[in-house]
Design an enzyme around this catalytic site. Structure first.
Site, short mmCIF file in Angstrom:
data_model
loop_
_atom_site.label_atom_id
_atom_site.label_comp_id
_atom_site.label_asym_id
_atom_site.label_seq_id
_atom_site.Cartn_x
_atom_site.Cartn_y
_atom_site.Cartn_z
N SER A 186 -7.33 6.64 0.13
CA SER A 186 -7.11 5.22 -0.11
C SER A 186 -8.07 4.48 0.79
CB SER A 186 -5.66 4.84 0.21
OG SER A 186 -5.47 3.43 0.13
N SER A 187 -8.97 3.69 0.20
CA SER A 187 -10.05 3.07 0.96
C SER A 187 -9.52 2.09 2.00
CB SER A 187 -11.02 2.35 0.02
OG SER A 187 -11.55 3.22 -0.93
N GLN A 188 -10.35 1.79 2.99
CA GLN A 188 -10.01 0.83 4.03
C GLN A 188 -9.77 -0.54 3.40
OE1 GLN A 188 -12.81 0.84 7.23
NE2 GLN A 188 -12.11 -1.10 8.09
N ARG B 199 0.82 -1.22 0.00
CA ARG B 199 0.00 0.00 0.00
C ARG B 199 0.85 1.26 0.00
NH1 ARG B 199 -4.47 1.69 4.66
NH2 ARG B 199 -5.97 2.74 3.27
#
Length: 373
Positions: free
Chosen positions: A96-98, A38
């Site tokens: 940035s999504s979970q 990530r």
């Protein structure tokens, strides 16, 4: 966590591995998350607290790394790229999504090798990279982003990490017809109205996975999994809860009314009326079953919670207090509508919102149903 970083040099590889293990995934999805760190997609500045200054990777590498590798959304842009000054509450506009939510959406979309996928809302490009890993060399991923600067940054990250993804700068509401038909469409922004081009660009039998809200300022957001049929309609159930930013083209305009109005009616009810809206179980039900309203919290008075409700189709309003006091005015009696809807929901056995589904007709009409159409 202490063993994975010192004061200046976080062990990003170890943090990545631990975060993937924490998700508890198996098979292709676990491999995709393992292959895509990530941190390779998160910019230098992030906003863990929307009321405070951003974190800088170059200046605060350990808090930055800790923020990136928690199972939470990471805000990477505020106020459409114009950060506020001291004391201002920033509005998140890119994130940035979970990761656990991303995994749930990818599972719901049933992305397999060789699939052709459209993603609406590129953001950082992290989810685009995961999609690329899932579809493999025989498939394709097209992702569309409304903010040209964000699109450019994501494209650079995807290129640097070796992911062959077509990045398009444009309005995601239009989809991308040049790459249609798609086997699946995933939206990483919430919508109130599902854009018709999404239905026409997904093949019959294809999946649309999207965060859906019954209103811009209503409690609860639902993750919908829709399947497109041969008539151009799509239908499916809500499979979970979500909290995503609204698509920019669907951001609401206009304010609320009734804040200082004199009430037509004052009542005292037997329990805290705010809970009907704010509780996680009943709030989404009110959003689904009571039409045309929005709400906002008001500052507490003497420790008493207050909620302000405003109709969006007329001048009706209501003020709810945690001590049981209800004030309302205008042509609709909003609190009465909430009471009736809540009573029906209780009589039905308090079904969760995953018992509901959504149908979008080929003409764009939206229908919510319970258990079955």
């Amino acid at each position: 966590m202490v063993a994975l970083m010192n004061d200046e040099n976080p062990d990003l590889a170890a943090l990545h591995a631990r975060s993937v293990a924490r998700l508890g995934l198996t098979g292709a999805l676990a491999r995709a998350f393992s292959r895509v760190p990530r941190h390779r997609f998160i910019p230098d500045l992030v906003w863990p607290d929307l009321t405070g200054p951003p974190l800088s990777r170059s200046e605060d590498p350990v808090p930055w790394a800790r923020c990136v590798y928690q199972d939470q959304a990471v805000t990477t842009q505020v106020n459409d790229g114009v950060p506020g000054g001291p004391g201002r509450v920033n509005r998140p506009t890119v994130s940035s999504s979970q990761p656990s939510v991303m995994a749930a959406m990818l599972q719901a979309a049933e992305v397999v090798p060789g699939a052709h996928v459209l993603e609406v809302g590129t953001g950082t490009g992290f989810n685009s990279a995961l999609l690329s890993e899932l579809v493999g060399a025989e498939g394709s991923v097209t992702t569309i982003e409304v903010d040209p600067g964000v699109a450019g940054q994501a494209e650079a990250c995807l290129r640097e990490t070796g992911h062959d993804v077509r990045v398009v700068s444009g309005d995601g509401a239009d989809g991308y017809p040049n790459g249609a038909p798609y086997d699946a469409l995933l939206a990483t922004c919430a919508v109130v109205r599902v854009p018709t081009p999404w239905l026409t660009q997904v093949r019959p039998g294809g999946r649309i996975v999207l965060p859906w809200k019954p209103g811009a300022f209503l409690p609860g957001g639902m993750l919908a999994r829709l399947v497109v049929d041969g008539s151009g309609a799509a239908r499916g159930r809500f499979v979970g809860g979500t909290a995503f930013m609204l698509m920019r083209a669907q951001r609401p305009s206009g304010g609320m009314h009734g804040h200082d109005a004199e009430p037509d009616e004052v009542r005292v009810v037997g329990e805290d009326p705010c809970r009907i809206i704010t509780e996680g179980s009943s709030g989404p039900q009110m959003a689904l079953t009571v039409p045309a309203w929005r709400y906002a919290p008001l500052p507490a008075v003497d420790g008493v919670e207050r909620i302000w409700v405003s109709a969006t189709d007329c001048s009706a309003w209501a003020r709810l207090r945690g001590d049981g006091r209800v004030e309302q005015g205008g042509p609709r009696r909003l609190w009465d509508e909430f009471e009736r809807a809540h009573r029906v929901w209780v009589d039905q056995g308090r079904p969760p919102f995953t018992s509901y589904g959504l149908t979008i007709t080929a003409g764009g009409e939206q229908r919510v149903w319970l258990e079955s159409e």
